[in-house]
Design a protein around this motif. Structure first.
Motif, PDB file in Angstrom:
ATOM      1  N   CYS A   1       2.873  -2.623   4.080  1.00 34.93           N
ATOM      2  CA  CYS A   1       3.520  -1.083   3.909  1.00 34.93           C
ATOM      3  C   CYS A   1       5.226  -1.350   4.274  1.00 34.93           C
ATOM      4  O   CYS A   1       5.378  -2.228   5.184  1.00 34.93           O
ATOM      5  CB  CYS A   1       2.993  -0.039   5.086  1.00 34.93           C
ATOM      6  N   TYR A   2       5.994  -0.859   3.566  1.00 34.97           N
ATOM      7  CA  TYR A   2       7.454  -0.850   3.581  1.00 34.97           C
ATOM      8  C   TYR A   2       8.150   0.256   4.345  1.00 34.97           C
ATOM      9  O   TYR A   2       7.185   1.306   4.417  1.00 34.97           O
ATOM     10  CB  TYR A   2       7.929  -1.055   2.451  1.00 34.97           C
ATOM     11  N   TYR A   3       9.091   0.055   5.030  1.00 37.09           N
ATOM     12  CA  TYR A   3       9.930   1.187   5.663  1.00 37.09           C
ATOM     13  C   TYR A   3      11.419   1.165   5.135  1.00 37.09           C
ATOM     14  O   TYR A   3      12.005   0.208   5.458  1.00 37.09           O
ATOM     15  CB  TYR A   3       9.853   0.945   7.209  1.00 37.09           C
TER      16      TYR A   3
ATOM     17  N   VAL B   1       9.189  -3.920   7.494  1.00 36.48           N
ATOM     18  CA  VAL B   1       7.709  -4.071   6.984  1.00 36.48           C
ATOM     19  C   VAL B   1       6.918  -4.185   7.897  1.00 36.48           C
ATOM     20  O   VAL B   1       6.995  -4.798   8.930  1.00 36.48           O
ATOM     21  CB  VAL B   1       7.804  -5.294   5.889  1.00 36.48           C
ATOM     22  N   LEU B   2       5.566  -3.724   7.696  1.00 32.70           N
ATOM     23  CA  LEU B   2       4.537  -4.196   8.547  1.00 32.70           C
ATOM     24  C   LEU B   2       3.373  -4.669   7.585  1.00 32.70           C
ATOM     25  O   LEU B   2       3.163  -4.203   6.489  1.00 32.70           O
ATOM     26  CB  LEU B   2       3.770  -3.155   9.459  1.00 32.70           C
ATOM     27  N   GLU B   3       2.677  -5.666   8.046  1.00 31.91           N
ATOM     28  CA  GLU B   3       1.449  -6.128   7.249  1.00 31.91           C
ATOM     29  C   GLU B   3       0.130  -6.452   8.199  1.00 31.91           C
ATOM     30  O   GLU B   3       0.380  -6.253   9.248  1.00 31.91           O
ATOM     31  CB  GLU B   3       1.899  -7.570   6.765  1.00 31.91           C
TER      32      GLU B   3
ATOM     33  N   LEU C   1       0.880  -1.017  -0.072  1.00 28.90           N
ATOM     34  CA  LEU C   1      -0.093   0.106   0.114  1.00 28.90           C
ATOM     35  C   LEU C   1       0.882   1.318  -0.076  1.00 28.90           C
ATOM     36  O   LEU C   1       0.214   2.349  -0.722  1.00 28.90           O
ATOM     37  CB  LEU C   1      -0.856  -0.004   1.302  1.00 28.90           C
ATOM     38  N   GLU C   2       1.999   1.371   0.537  1.00 29.29           N
ATOM     39  CA  GLU C   2       2.774   2.438   1.044  1.00 29.29           C
ATOM     40  C   GLU C   2       4.162   2.051   1.403  1.00 29.29           C
ATOM     41  O   GLU C   2       4.486   0.957   1.853  1.00 29.29           O
ATOM     42  CB  GLU C   2       2.047   3.219   1.952  1.00 29.29           C
TER      43      GLU C   2
ATOM     44  N   THR D   1      -6.187   4.127   7.095  1.00 34.66           N
ATOM     45  CA  THR D   1      -6.074   2.524   7.597  1.00 34.66           C
ATOM     46  C   THR D   1      -4.632   2.261   7.578  1.00 34.66           C
ATOM     47  O   THR D   1      -4.402   1.065   7.694  1.00 34.66           O
ATOM     48  CB  THR D   1      -7.007   1.791   6.779  1.00 34.66           C
ATOM     49  N   LEU D   2      -3.537   3.122   7.056  1.00 41.93           N
ATOM     50  CA  LEU D   2      -2.207   2.839   7.105  1.00 41.93           C
ATOM     51  C   LEU D   2      -1.508   2.529   8.573  1.00 41.93           C
ATOM     52  O   LEU D   2      -2.402   3.262   9.583  1.00 41.93           O
ATOM     53  CB  LEU D   2      -1.607   3.839   6.269  1.00 41.93           C
TER      54      LEU D   2
END
Length: 201
Positions: free
Chosen positions: A189-191, A99-101, A3-4, A133-134
């Protein structure tokens, strides 16, 4: 489904704390007999067992998804320590989280296989921002978990992939509902760069 991608350098360091049912409650549920078995729990198995009911949520909201259906699955995850993301110095460890999922329609339970009371895995979670919602960076938290504790991520709770912190593999039985449609089952979402989580063994 990604998503981001966020700038992880803007997230302050996270200090992991020992997991308890109480401190994990905002993110889901915990099965932790040493915290949950108490004298007044009901007897079961004709007096040879103690029953502690409804210790962690099991929720399937796929009726609200586009596909409208799913199957309930037990999976096995055999997890190895992510040495490429770990740095150690005098007993203090630093994990770089990239990463978070989340699973927008289902809870997900990770149950370690093999009883041990040693700390053996790290859990990183975050709530969703109510507008986007992120992941909400202000809610990121980390927990050190023993091998006799399981975690259930609540519906839509952001979390890192399972992080084994022992130098051996850890097997988890994983209970989750899945439709088989990638964008319904998992969002990521990646970091870049990652943010830092600190813990002590």
């Amino acid at each position: 489904m990604v998503l981001e991608t966020f700038d992880g350098s803007k997230i302050p360091p996270i200090i992991a704390k020992l997991l308890t049912p109480e401190n994990f409650e905002p993110f889901g549920g915990v099965i932790s007999p040493e915290h949950q078995v108490i004298a007044n729990d009901s007897n079961a198995n004709y007096g040879t067992a103690i029953k502690i009911p409804k210790v962690a949520p099991v929720v399937n909201n796929y009726k609200m998804s586009q596909s409208g259906s799913s199957t309930t699955n037990w999976n096995i995850f055999r997890c190895s320590r992510p040495d490429h993301l770990l740095t150690e110095g005098r007993g203090n460890w630093q994990y770089t989280s990239t990463v978070l999922e989340r699973h927008p329609f289902t809870t997900q339970t990770f149950l370690p296989l093999g009883k041990t009371d040693e700390i053996c895995y790290l859990v990183i979670v975050a709530k969703s921002d109510t507008k986007t919602t992120l992941p909400d960076p202000d809610t990121i938290a980390a927990f050190l978990c023993r091998g006799n504790q399981s975690v259930t991520y609540g519906v839509g709770v952001w979390h890192a992939p399972m992080i084994t912190i022992q130098d051996r593999t850890v097997d988890f039985a994983v209970l989750v509902h899945e439709s088989g449609i990638a964008e319904e089952d998992t969002q990521e979402c990646y970091y870049d760069p990652g943010y830092q989580v600190y813990y002590r063994m």
